[in-house]
Design a protein around this motif. Structure first.
Motif, short mmCIF file in Angstrom:
data_model
loop_
_atom_site.label_atom_id
_atom_site.label_comp_id
_atom_site.label_asym_id
_atom_site.label_seq_id
_atom_site.Cartn_x
_atom_site.Cartn_y
_atom_site.Cartn_z
N GLN A 44 0.76 -1.07 -0.09
CA GLN A 44 0.06 -0.03 0.15
C GLN A 44 0.78 1.44 -0.02
O GLN A 44 0.51 2.35 -0.55
N ILE A 45 2.03 1.32 0.65
CA ILE A 45 2.92 2.31 0.70
C ILE A 45 4.21 1.99 -0.02
O ILE A 45 4.95 1.16 0.48
N SER A 46 4.60 2.85 -1.04
CA SER A 46 5.64 2.56 -1.71
C SER A 46 6.94 2.74 -1.07
O SER A 46 7.81 2.16 -1.33
N SER A 47 6.65 3.68 -0.38
CA SER A 47 8.20 4.16 0.50
C SER A 47 8.17 3.53 1.76
O SER A 47 8.80 4.10 2.57
N TYR A 48 7.26 2.61 1.80
CA TYR A 48 7.34 1.85 3.42
C TYR A 48 8.53 1.57 3.98
O TYR A 48 9.08 1.89 5.20
N ASN A 49 9.58 1.02 2.98
CA ASN A 49 11.09 0.59 3.73
C ASN A 49 11.78 1.85 3.89
O ASN A 49 12.86 1.75 4.82
N LYS A 50 11.49 3.08 3.42
CA LYS A 50 12.28 4.31 3.97
C LYS A 50 11.67 5.03 5.12
O LYS A 50 12.31 5.81 5.44
N LEU A 51 10.47 4.45 5.73
CA LEU A 51 9.97 5.14 6.73
C LEU A 51 10.72 4.68 8.20
O LEU A 51 11.24 3.73 8.20
N ASP A 52 10.67 5.59 9.10
CA ASP A 52 11.36 5.33 10.29
C ASP A 52 10.70 4.24 10.84
O ASP A 52 9.34 3.85 10.94
N ASP A 53 11.54 3.44 11.76
CA ASP A 53 10.95 2.15 12.49
C ASP A 53 10.03 2.57 13.30
O ASP A 53 8.81 1.59 13.47
N ASN A 54 9.68 3.63 14.08
CA ASN A 54 8.67 3.86 14.92
C ASN A 54 7.43 4.05 14.20
O ASN A 54 6.47 3.68 14.60
N LEU A 55 7.54 4.76 12.92
CA LEU A 55 6.43 4.81 12.01
C LEU A 55 5.82 3.65 11.48
O LEU A 55 4.66 3.32 11.58
N LYS A 56 6.81 2.70 11.17
CA LYS A 56 6.30 1.51 10.63
C LYS A 56 5.46 0.78 11.63
O LYS A 56 4.54 0.12 11.41
N ALA A 57 5.98 0.72 12.94
CA ALA A 57 5.44 0.02 14.00
C ALA A 57 4.21 0.60 14.28
O ALA A 57 3.12 -0.01 14.48
N LEU A 58 4.18 2.10 14.19
CA LEU A 58 2.72 2.60 14.53
C LEU A 58 1.92 2.31 13.39
O LEU A 58 0.74 1.73 13.74
N LEU A 59 2.32 2.24 12.26
CA LEU A 59 1.08 1.66 11.10
C LEU A 59 0.59 0.19 11.24
O LEU A 59 -0.48 -0.02 11.07
N LEU A 60 1.66 -0.53 11.59
CA LEU A 60 1.24 -2.13 11.86
C LEU A 60 0.26 -2.17 13.13
O LEU A 60 -0.69 -2.62 12.91
N GLN A 61 0.69 -1.31 14.19
CA GLN A 61 -0.26 -1.42 15.52
C GLN A 61 -1.77 -0.68 14.87
O GLN A 61 -2.49 -1.22 15.32
N ILE A 62 -1.75 0.26 14.14
CA ILE A 62 -3.13 0.81 13.68
C ILE A 62 -3.89 -0.16 12.94
O ILE A 62 -5.00 -0.46 13.16
N ASN A 63 -3.03 -0.90 12.02
CA ASN A 63 -3.81 -2.03 11.23
C ASN A 63 -4.33 -2.99 12.04
O ASN A 63 -5.17 -3.34 11.70
N VAL A 64 -3.35 -3.43 13.03
CA VAL A 64 -3.78 -4.62 14.00
C VAL A 64 -5.13 -4.03 14.77
O VAL A 64 -6.04 -4.82 14.71
N CYS A 65 -5.14 -3.07 15.16
CA CYS A 65 -5.93 -2.56 15.86
C CYS A 65 -7.32 -2.23 15.10
O CYS A 65 -8.52 -2.66 15.53
N ASP A 66 -7.19 -1.98 14.06
CA ASP A 66 -8.41 -1.77 13.16
C ASP A 66 -8.99 -3.11 12.81
O ASP A 66 -10.04 -3.51 12.95
N ASP A 67 -8.22 -4.21 12.60
CA ASP A 67 -8.82 -5.66 12.46
C ASP A 67 -9.37 -6.00 13.70
O ASP A 67 -10.46 -6.60 13.60
N LEU A 68 -8.84 -5.61 14.95
CA LEU A 68 -9.30 -6.06 16.00
C LEU A 68 -10.80 -5.34 16.22
O LEU A 68 -11.84 -6.08 16.62
#
Length: 148
Positions: A44-68
């Protein structure tokens, strides 16, 4: 106390040791779920690998919360549907009991009516027999009278 299991899993290309009371299979399933979420974010995010690790973790957490939250809403909806089905079932059972009572009462009425009909038919048969006997007596009297 449940035995702790420790298992090595790969999440986003890195090896981690997970430890807990869950089965190894379950912990592998969790890791697989996280890997799928990370894969989805990368698509979904073409520049995902360039993002800060904290932002990657936050995006993952948001997506997991969304699923929950979506699953919790599904659970609430299923609970409401189950409750409604139980209410309908209770209502149907209540109606069934009422109809059963009505049927039993109707059957009792039918039985009483049949008894009454049998009594009336018996009385009618007795009356007809008496009338026939009377008629036979009259005929006999007439015949006897004619012979004399």
């Amino acid at each position: 106390m449940a035995e702790k299991n420790t298992v090595e899993v790969v999440i986003d290309g890195k090896i981690y040791q997970l430890s807990g009371n869950a089965t190894e299979g379950y912990m592998h399933e969790v890791a697989s779920y996280l890997n799928q979420k990370i894969y989805d974010l990368k698509r979904q995010i073409s520049s995902y690998n360039k993002l800060d690790d904290n932002l990657k973790a936050l995006l993952l957490q948001i997506n997991v919360c969304d699923d929950l939250f979506r699953e919790q809403e599904k659970t609430r909806r299923f609970e409401r549907e189950k409750d409604e089905a139980e209410r309908e079932s209770y209502s149907v059972k209540h109606d069934q009991v009422k109809l059963q009572i009505k049927l039993e009462n109707t059957l009792k009425e039918l039985e009483n009516t049949q008894k009454r009909l049998a009594e009336l038919e018996a009385r009618e048969a007795v009356r007809e027999a008496k009338e026939k006997a009377l008629a036979d007596d009259r005929v006999s009297s007439i015949i006897t009278g004619v012979r004399k």
